[in-house]
Motif scaffolding. Structure first.
Motif, short mmCIF file in Angstrom:
data_model
loop_
_atom_site.label_atom_id
_atom_site.label_comp_id
_atom_site.label_asym_id
_atom_site.label_seq_id
_atom_site.Cartn_x
_atom_site.Cartn_y
_atom_site.Cartn_z
N THR A 53 -5.94 -42.29 12.82
CA THR A 53 -3.86 -42.65 12.93
C THR A 53 -4.05 -42.32 14.67
O THR A 53 -2.79 -42.41 14.89
N ARG A 54 -4.93 -41.94 15.39
CA ARG A 54 -4.88 -41.65 17.11
C ARG A 54 -3.36 -40.36 16.96
O ARG A 54 -2.42 -40.61 17.95
N GLU A 55 -3.47 -39.40 16.28
CA GLU A 55 -2.77 -38.64 16.37
C GLU A 55 -3.36 -37.15 17.08
O GLU A 55 -3.61 -36.29 16.10
N ILE A 56 -3.35 -37.86 18.33
CA ILE A 56 -4.21 -36.62 18.71
C ILE A 56 -3.34 -34.89 19.41
O ILE A 56 -4.02 -34.15 18.88
N THR A 57 -2.11 -34.63 18.82
CA THR A 57 -1.15 -34.23 19.19
C THR A 57 -1.20 -32.82 18.24
O THR A 57 -1.72 -31.50 17.92
N ARG A 58 -1.24 -33.78 16.59
CA ARG A 58 -1.33 -33.05 15.45
C ARG A 58 -2.93 -32.43 15.09
O ARG A 58 -3.32 -31.65 14.36
N PHE A 59 -3.71 -34.01 15.63
CA PHE A 59 -5.31 -33.05 15.47
C PHE A 59 -5.76 -31.74 16.39
O PHE A 59 -6.52 -30.73 15.94
N VAL A 60 -5.50 -31.90 17.62
CA VAL A 60 -5.78 -30.03 18.60
C VAL A 60 -5.04 -29.33 18.13
O VAL A 60 -5.74 -27.94 16.95
N GLN A 61 -3.57 -29.40 17.78
CA GLN A 61 -2.70 -28.40 16.60
C GLN A 61 -3.79 -28.05 15.16
O GLN A 61 -4.26 -26.43 14.96
N PHE A 62 -4.02 -28.84 14.36
CA PHE A 62 -4.45 -28.68 13.42
C PHE A 62 -6.20 -27.97 13.86
O PHE A 62 -6.65 -26.70 13.09
N LEU A 63 -6.79 -28.62 14.23
CA LEU A 63 -8.27 -27.93 15.23
C LEU A 63 -8.36 -26.44 15.07
O LEU A 63 -8.84 -25.81 14.68
N ALA A 64 -6.66 -26.34 16.34
CA ALA A 64 -6.58 -24.56 16.10
C ALA A 64 -6.87 -23.95 14.76
O ALA A 64 -7.04 -22.75 15.55
N VAL A 65 -5.76 -23.97 13.62
CA VAL A 65 -5.94 -23.85 13.13
C VAL A 65 -6.87 -23.54 12.17
O VAL A 65 -7.03 -22.52 10.93
N ALA A 66 -7.82 -24.53 12.14
CA ALA A 66 -9.35 -24.65 10.84
C ALA A 66 -10.10 -23.37 11.74
O ALA A 66 -10.47 -23.02 11.45
N ILE A 67 -9.90 -23.33 13.05
CA ILE A 67 -11.16 -22.72 13.57
C ILE A 67 -10.25 -20.95 13.45
O ILE A 67 -11.56 -19.87 13.58
N THR A 68 -8.73 -20.71 13.68
CA THR A 68 -9.25 -20.00 13.43
C THR A 68 -9.06 -19.27 11.16
O THR A 68 -9.43 -18.02 11.61
N ILE A 69 -8.67 -20.22 10.83
CA ILE A 69 -8.81 -19.64 10.00
C ILE A 69 -11.06 -19.84 9.77
O ILE A 69 -11.26 -18.70 8.65
N GLY A 70 -11.28 -19.99 10.38
CA GLY A 70 -13.01 -20.65 9.87
C GLY A 70 -13.39 -19.14 10.72
O GLY A 70 -13.95 -18.03 10.06
N VAL A 71 -12.99 -18.14 11.24
CA VAL A 71 -13.07 -17.28 12.02
C VAL A 71 -12.69 -15.97 11.35
O VAL A 71 -13.86 -14.94 11.35
N ILE A 72 -11.62 -16.25 10.67
CA ILE A 72 -11.26 -15.18 9.59
C ILE A 72 -12.41 -15.51 8.18
O ILE A 72 -13.13 -14.32 7.45
N PHE A 73 -12.66 -16.56 7.75
CA PHE A 73 -13.77 -16.67 6.65
C PHE A 73 -14.97 -16.30 6.78
O PHE A 73 -15.59 -15.90 5.99
N TYR A 74 -16.00 -16.51 8.48
CA TYR A 74 -17.12 -16.13 8.57
C TYR A 74 -17.32 -15.13 9.24
O TYR A 74 -18.90 -14.71 9.24
N VAL A 75 -16.44 -14.41 9.89
CA VAL A 75 -16.68 -13.62 10.24
C VAL A 75 -16.37 -12.17 10.08
O VAL A 75 -15.73 -11.90 9.85
#
Length: 93
Positions: A53-75
């Motif tokens: 949908t070419r929503e790059i700003t939301r994509f970057v925000q979502f990616l930052a949140v997903a990486i944070t949650i991934g770190v909490i789950f996997y580290v």
């Protein structure tokens, strides 16, 4: 025969001692194994939606949140480390 019944009843009604130490490592491994792939699929689908949908700003925000949650789950032990750090910053330790 009555003595055997009383002995059996006493044995069944006597509570067992609690375990010396509660081990939750198996539960944590199970939850990581169960929710890990589900988390990755969800992140992939949502990320693809934002890209198509070419929503790059939301994509970057979502990616930052997903990486944070991934770190909490996997580290390992990250939650304990964060809790100690927050407690130390608040002066509780």
């Amino acid at each position: 025969m009555v003595e055997d019944a009383l002995h059996l009843t006493h044995h069944l009604l006597t509570p067992s001692p609690p375990p010396a130490e509660l081990n939750t490592q198996g539960l944590a491994d199970f939850l990581r194994g169960f929710f890990g792939p589900l988390f990755l699929v969800t992140v992939s689908v949502v990320a693809l939606f934002f890209l198509f949908t070419r929503e790059i700003t939301r994509f970057v925000q979502f990616l930052a949140v997903a990486i944070t949650i991934g770190v909490i789950f996997y580290v390992p032990n990250i939650i304990e480390i964060l809790a100690r750090g927050i407690a130390g910053a608040l002066g509780l330790t």
